[in-house]
Scaffold this motif. Structure first.
Motif, PDB file in Angstrom:
ATOM      1  N   ASN A   1       0.973  -1.091  -0.004  1.00 47.04           N
ATOM      2  CA  ASN A   1      -0.101  -0.151   0.041  1.00 47.04           C
ATOM      3  C   ASN A   1       1.081   1.193  -0.128  1.00 47.04           C
ATOM      4  O   ASN A   1       2.063   1.186   0.336  1.00 47.04           O
ATOM      5  N   ARG A   2       0.391   2.208  -0.295  1.00 45.16           N
ATOM      6  CA  ARG A   2       0.947   3.597  -0.159  1.00 45.16           C
ATOM      7  C   ARG A   2       1.398   3.971   1.328  1.00 45.16           C
ATOM      8  O   ARG A   2       0.475   3.583   2.381  1.00 45.16           O
ATOM      9  N   GLY A   3       2.529   4.479   1.534  1.00 45.85           N
ATOM     10  CA  GLY A   3       2.862   4.924   3.017  1.00 45.85           C
ATOM     11  C   GLY A   3       2.386   6.324   3.083  1.00 45.85           C
ATOM     12  O   GLY A   3       1.944   7.065   2.176  1.00 45.85           O
ATOM     13  N   PHE A   4       2.459   6.695   4.285  1.00 46.32           N
ATOM     14  CA  PHE A   4       1.892   8.239   4.561  1.00 46.32           C
ATOM     15  C   PHE A   4       3.039   9.223   4.090  1.00 46.32           C
ATOM     16  O   PHE A   4       3.113  10.269   3.548  1.00 46.32           O
ATOM     17  N   GLU A   5       4.355   8.796   3.994  1.00 44.11           N
ATOM     18  CA  GLU A   5       5.631   9.339   3.387  1.00 44.11           C
ATOM     19  C   GLU A   5       5.482   8.657   1.824  1.00 44.11           C
ATOM     20  O   GLU A   5       4.696   8.070   1.555  1.00 44.11           O
TER      21      GLU A   5
END
Length: 155
Positions: free
Chosen positions: A38-42
């Protein structure tokens, strides 16, 4: 669940695949041949062992969809979540949209964070450590962990 530890370098091939480093693979639950990415927050990606992803999904599932910010969060957070499997050679293929999000071109770092693994562009990961002084890191630790006497000494 074991604590996932370590930093591992890998290289993406022309198709966007990378070989999961042996030292990391040994730490994963035996028999697991797939993970959720998944996409990270960064600007990085996050690999979740399936059991950990199920815990994350359970928390997200409980959020109130009548709140606009919850819907926005779910759209962004869940939009890229994908189950990926190891191929017969032990490689994982990164979805193109996620690879683009994290600007992963060739050299990557897999950085373990106890229950998940972040996948960074190697240069961006190195810059994280270049941009923080020892004092800033110490202050960050104090802010996050607090100054309580019951917090164990970390360094």
């Amino acid at each position: 669940m074991n604590n996932l530890l370590g930093e591992y370098e890998a290289t993406l091939d022309a198709k966007g695949r990378f070989l999961l480093p042996a030292g990391l693979k040994k730490q994963l639950p035996e028999g697991d041949s797939s993970m959720v990415i998944n996409r990270g927050f960064e600007k990085c990606l996050v690999l979740y062992p399936l059991k950990v992803w199920e815990e994350v999904a359970a928390k997200v599932r409980k959020l109130n969809d009548f709140k606009p910010k919850v819907r926005q969060f779910k759209t962004i957070f869940l939009g890229g979540a994908t189950v990926i499997e190891f191929d017969s050679a032990g490689r994982m293929l990164l979805p193109p949209s996620l690879k683009e999000y994290a600007n992963l071109l060739k050299d990557i770092v897999l950085a373990c964070e106890l229950d998940k693994v972040k996948i960074w562009d190697a240069a961006a990961y190195k810059k994280l450590f270049e941009d923080i002084s020892d004092e800033d890191f110490s202050n960050l630790a104090m802010e996050v962990l607090g100054g309580d006497d019951d917090v164990p000494e970390l360094g």
